[in-house]
Design a protein around this motif. Structure first.
Motif, PDB file in Angstrom:
ATOM      1  N   ASN A  37      -8.154 -10.466  16.083  1.00 46.55           N
ATOM      2  CA  ASN A  37      -7.266  -9.528  15.391  1.00 46.55           C
ATOM      3  C   ASN A  37      -7.763  -8.079  15.441  1.00 46.55           C
ATOM      4  N   GLU A  38      -8.944  -7.877  15.928  1.00 46.34           N
ATOM      5  CA  GLU A  38      -9.554  -6.539  15.823  1.00 46.34           C
ATOM      6  C   GLU A  38      -8.749  -5.481  16.579  1.00 46.34           C
ATOM      7  N   ASN A  39      -8.350  -5.782  17.810  1.00 45.50           N
ATOM      8  CA  ASN A  39      -7.605  -4.798  18.592  1.00 45.50           C
ATOM      9  C   ASN A  39      -6.278  -4.437  17.938  1.00 45.50           C
ATOM     10  N   LEU A  40      -5.552  -5.455  17.424  1.00 41.87           N
ATOM     11  CA  LEU A  40      -4.271  -5.179  16.780  1.00 41.87           C
ATOM     12  C   LEU A  40      -4.461  -4.383  15.492  1.00 41.87           C
ATOM     13  N   GLN A  41      -5.537  -4.640  14.766  1.00 42.18           N
ATOM     14  CA  GLN A  41      -5.795  -3.878  13.539  1.00 42.18           C
ATOM     15  C   GLN A  41      -6.021  -2.406  13.861  1.00 42.18           C
ATOM     16  N   ILE A  42      -6.771  -2.158  14.919  1.00 43.60           N
ATOM     17  CA  ILE A  42      -7.033  -0.764  15.302  1.00 43.60           C
ATOM     18  C   ILE A  42      -5.731  -0.075  15.715  1.00 43.60           C
ATOM     19  N   VAL A 101       5.936  -7.600  -0.099  1.00 41.66           N
ATOM     20  CA  VAL A 101       5.013  -6.618  -0.682  1.00 41.66           C
ATOM     21  C   VAL A 101       5.070  -6.759  -2.199  1.00 41.66           C
ATOM     22  N   THR A 102       3.922  -6.913  -2.811  1.00 34.51           N
ATOM     23  CA  THR A 102       3.885  -7.098  -4.260  1.00 34.51           C
ATOM     24  C   THR A 102       3.880  -5.744  -4.973  1.00 34.51           C
ATOM     25  N   THR A 103       4.229  -5.787  -6.234  1.00 30.74           N
ATOM     26  CA  THR A 103       4.236  -4.572  -7.065  1.00 30.74           C
ATOM     27  C   THR A 103       2.834  -3.987  -7.156  1.00 30.74           C
ATOM     28  N   LYS A 108      -0.944   0.338  -5.929  1.00 29.70           N
ATOM     29  CA  LYS A 108      -2.258   0.697  -5.384  1.00 29.70           C
ATOM     30  C   LYS A 108      -2.139   1.779  -4.325  1.00 29.70           C
ATOM     31  N   VAL A 109      -1.144   1.652  -3.445  1.00 34.12           N
ATOM     32  CA  VAL A 109      -0.981   2.648  -2.381  1.00 34.12           C
ATOM     33  C   VAL A 109      -0.448   3.962  -2.950  1.00 34.12           C
ATOM     34  N   LEU A 110       0.488   3.888  -3.907  1.00 34.41           N
ATOM     35  CA  LEU A 110       1.006   5.114  -4.526  1.00 34.41           C
ATOM     36  C   LEU A 110      -0.093   5.882  -5.233  1.00 34.41           C
ATOM     37  N   ASP A 111      -1.087   5.159  -5.709  1.00 34.75           N
ATOM     38  CA  ASP A 111      -2.219   5.809  -6.378  1.00 34.75           C
ATOM     39  C   ASP A 111      -3.246   6.342  -5.399  1.00 34.75           C
ATOM     40  N   GLY A 112      -2.929   6.224  -4.069  1.00 32.46           N
ATOM     41  CA  GLY A 112      -3.838   6.783  -3.062  1.00 32.46           C
ATOM     42  C   GLY A 112      -4.747   5.778  -2.410  1.00 32.46           C
ATOM     43  N   GLY A 113      -4.568   4.513  -2.748  1.00 34.09           N
ATOM     44  CA  GLY A 113      -5.400   3.478  -2.134  1.00 34.09           C
ATOM     45  C   GLY A 113      -4.831   2.966  -0.821  1.00 34.09           C
ATOM     46  N   ARG A 114      -5.412   1.929  -0.335  1.00 27.33           N
ATOM     47  CA  ARG A 114      -4.993   1.318   0.927  1.00 27.33           C
ATOM     48  C   ARG A 114      -4.871  -0.190   0.728  1.00 27.33           C
ATOM     49  N   ALA A 115      -3.815  -0.781   1.293  1.00 25.03           N
ATOM     50  CA  ALA A 115      -3.602  -2.234   1.214  1.00 25.03           C
ATOM     51  C   ALA A 115      -3.615  -2.808   2.619  1.00 25.03           C
ATOM     52  N   GLN A 116      -4.294  -3.923   2.757  1.00 23.34           N
ATOM     53  CA  GLN A 116      -4.405  -4.524   4.087  1.00 23.34           C
ATOM     54  C   GLN A 116      -4.472  -6.043   3.947  1.00 23.34           C
ATOM     55  N   VAL A 117      -3.722  -6.740   4.777  1.00 20.72           N
ATOM     56  CA  VAL A 117      -3.713  -8.204   4.809  1.00 20.72           C
ATOM     57  C   VAL A 117      -3.974  -8.639   6.246  1.00 20.72           C
ATOM     58  N   THR A 122      -0.181 -13.202  10.123  1.00 17.09           N
ATOM     59  CA  THR A 122       0.337 -11.926   9.606  1.00 17.09           C
ATOM     60  C   THR A 122      -0.760 -10.882   9.533  1.00 17.09           C
ATOM     61  N   ILE A 123      -0.434  -9.665  10.009  1.00 21.18           N
ATOM     62  CA  ILE A 123      -1.289  -8.492   9.824  1.00 21.18           C
ATOM     63  C   ILE A 123      -0.428  -7.416   9.181  1.00 21.18           C
ATOM     64  N   PHE A 124      -0.939  -6.858   8.089  1.00 21.18           N
ATOM     65  CA  PHE A 124      -0.119  -6.009   7.232  1.00 21.18           C
ATOM     66  C   PHE A 124      -0.992  -4.855   6.757  1.00 21.18           C
ATOM     67  N   LEU A 125      -0.418  -3.577   6.811  1.00 16.81           N
ATOM     68  CA  LEU A 125      -1.203  -2.403   6.434  1.00 16.81           C
ATOM     69  C   LEU A 125      -0.366  -1.490   5.536  1.00 16.81           C
ATOM     70  N   GLY A 126      -0.989  -1.024   4.447  1.00 16.20           N
ATOM     71  CA  GLY A 126      -0.327  -0.065   3.541  1.00 16.20           C
ATOM     72  C   GLY A 126      -1.145   1.209   3.409  1.00 16.20           C
ATOM     73  N   LEU A 127      -0.476   2.413   3.628  1.00 14.78           N
ATOM     74  CA  LEU A 127      -1.159   3.709   3.555  1.00 14.78           C
ATOM     75  C   LEU A 127      -0.370   4.668   2.663  1.00 14.78           C
ATOM     76  N   PRO A 128      -1.058   5.557   1.919  1.00 17.13           N
ATOM     77  CA  PRO A 128      -0.354   6.543   1.084  1.00 17.13           C
ATOM     78  C   PRO A 128       0.126   7.730   1.928  1.00 17.13           C
ATOM     79  N   ILE A 129       1.301   8.299   1.540  1.00 17.28           N
ATOM     80  CA  ILE A 129       1.861   9.475   2.230  1.00 17.28           C
ATOM     81  C   ILE A 129       2.113  10.569   1.173  1.00 17.28           C
ATOM     82  N   GLU A 130       1.676  11.781   1.521  1.00 20.10           N
ATOM     83  CA  GLU A 130       1.912  12.922   0.628  1.00 20.10           C
ATOM     84  C   GLU A 130       3.024  13.796   1.240  1.00 20.10           C
ATOM     85  N   THR A 131       4.127  13.937   0.512  1.00 13.88           N
ATOM     86  CA  THR A 131       5.255  14.783   0.954  1.00 13.88           C
ATOM     87  C   THR A 131       5.528  15.828  -0.112  1.00 13.88           C
ATOM     88  N   GLU A 132       6.461  16.772   0.219  1.00 14.40           N
ATOM     89  CA  GLU A 132       6.803  17.800  -0.768  1.00 14.40           C
ATOM     90  C   GLU A 132       7.566  17.221  -1.932  1.00 14.40           C
TER      91      GLU A 132
END
Length: 453
Positions: A37-42, A101-103, A108-117, A122-132
């Motif tokens: 899974n390493e290549n797909l994660q990257i 995706v759980t609440t 966790k991501v809205l608070d600036g964290g990162r989620a990864q499964v 299944t490979i799943f990634l969550g990242l925070p985004i800062e917009t105006e």
């Protein structure tokens, strides 16, 4: 059916291969899961970070338009949450259900964290985004199956077809493996029924071929033993029947009241002689049986062989002096380790035969030669000799070479069989050289030191 060797071989193979394959499959999956899974994660992380930079660089509306037109949406599905229960998705799964995706993960991501499964399927990634417009949570998931899942499906498919092909091959090969054993089983049953004319026709090499050849040798030996048994029963019956007939006939004759005394005494002498003959046959059979079973333990001593032969010649002097037979001795001094009593019987039997079949006033030559390991004794006479076809059977029990003079020369035909067995017990060898009408030579070869039996 399960008890048959063929079925057991096949089932053992299948159970072993299937069990080993399953264990190896799970072990390999567990060991190499992270590496697969390493290549797909990257790749997934790089794609997610690119989306984050787009939102950070472009205005919100332009960024959303740009993302909705990206070609990578054929491979990825994007969900952007503005709140825990409100999101906007990009890309289609085409029948594939998105990963839930759980609440807690959204918060966790809205608070600036990162989620990864990271899982096998299944490979799943969550990242925070800062917009105006504020923080948002982006979740990226591959639409196409992961490399791990694809590889697992490939391996499973490969193993299934391998097992099917292997099972078919083992069914065929086991048939060829078991066929010789079935032949051996049938042959064993026929032999047990008394039929020794069995041909296996097994041409295989290796262990089965060796087993087949050993079985054929055993079968030939059993056939010879059966032939010997039949001859033995016939010979014993013949040898015993003759004296029994004489004893019975003369015993009936003795019942006559007016029988003269001299005839009565003559009949009694014949009965005594025939009884002694039967006793001698019985004693010889018992002795030969003990020698062949080796229940008679040898009493090994160091003895002077030349002196022993001289004593035997002296002991049987009444036999050879009555027929005017002369001895020529060339006895080289020789010491060996052997059983004195058994060897004494060897020389007595051989010399007795030489005297019996020598001509009146004949000559018997006895020679001893010695080398480093063995002592050779040659006893030669110039008597009636032995026919070539009889020389091969001269050491068989009950065999009498001079059949035309069987009544003239008394004997049970057991003496040379006993001699042969005694010499074999001493790890030696005996053979005969003869020319019919011109004499016979018995050659006895004995080791200087006889191993203990």
């Amino acid at each position: 059916m399960i008890g048959s060797l063929y079925t057991r071989v096949v089932l053992t193979f299948l159970v072993s291969v299937i069990g080993g394959t399953i264990i190896a499959f799970f072990a390999a999956t567990w060991i190499f899961q992270d590496e697969l899974n390493e290549n797909l994660q990257i790749t997934l992380l790089d794609f997610g970070q690119d989306i984050v930079r787009i939102y950070e660089t472009l205005p919100l509306r332009e960024a959303e338009m740009f993302i909705s037109e990206m070609k990578q949406l054929n491979s990825y599905h994007i969900r952007i949450y503005t709140a825990t229960d409100q999101f906007q998705s990009y890309g289609e799964f085409s029948g594939h259900h998105p990963f839930p995706v759980t609440t807690e993960q959204v918060k966790k991501v809205l608070d600036g964290g990162r989620a990864q499964v990271n899982g096998i399927d299944t490979i799943f990634l969550g990242l925070p985004i800062e917009t105006e417009m504020g923080s948002r949570a982006m979740f990226v998931e591959p639409i196409t199956p992961s490399s791990t899942s694809s590889l697992i499906k490939f391996v499973v498919t490969f193993l299934v077809y391998s097992l099917l092909a292997g099972s078919l091959l083992i069914l065929i090969s086991a048939m060829f493996l078991v066929r010789p054993i079935k032949k051996l089983t049938k042959a064993t049953r026929r032999i047990a029924g008394g039929d020794f004319n069995v041909k296996l026709n097994i041409k295989q090499k290796g262990e089965l071929g060796t087993l087949a050849r050993s079985f054929e040798e055993m079968m030939r030996d059993l056939q010879q033993l059966e032939q010997m048994r039949r001859e033995f029963v016939t010979n014993v019956s013949h040898e015993v029947q003759s004296p029994l007939t004489s004893i019975s006939g003369y015993a009936i004759a003795l019942k006559q009241v007016d029988l003269p005394d001299h005839e009565r005494n003559c009949f009694l002498d014949i009965i005594i002689t025939e009884t002694a003959r039967m006793s001698k046959i019985s004693d010889s059979l018992l002795k030969l049986s003990l020698l062949e079973s080796q229940t008679s333990q040898m009493r090994l001593t160091t003895l002077s062989l030349d002196e022993q032969i001289r004593r035997v010649i002296v002991a049987i002097q009444p036999q050879w002096s009555a027929r005017n037979i002369q001895f020529e001795l060339d006895l080289q001094p020789a010491k060996i380790t052997a059983d004195h009593e058994l060897l004494n019987q060897v020389w007595t039997n051989i010399l007795g035969n030489s005297i019996k079949f020598s001509k009146e006033g004949g000559r018997i030559n006895v020679r001893i030669k010695q080398d480093i390991k063995n002592v050779t004794v040659c006893i030669s006479d110039w008597g009636i000799g032995i026919l070539p076809e009889d020389q091969k059977r001269i050491f068989d029990r009950f065999f009498k070479a001079d059949r035309s003079h069987s009544q003239k020369y008394e004997g049970s035909g057991m003496g040379l069989a006993i001699v042969k067995q005694i010499v074999s017990l001493h790890q030696g060898d005996i053979r005969v050289e003869s020319e019919y009408g011109r004499g016979t030579t018995f050659i006895v070869i004995l080791p200087i030191t006889t191993p203990a039996v």
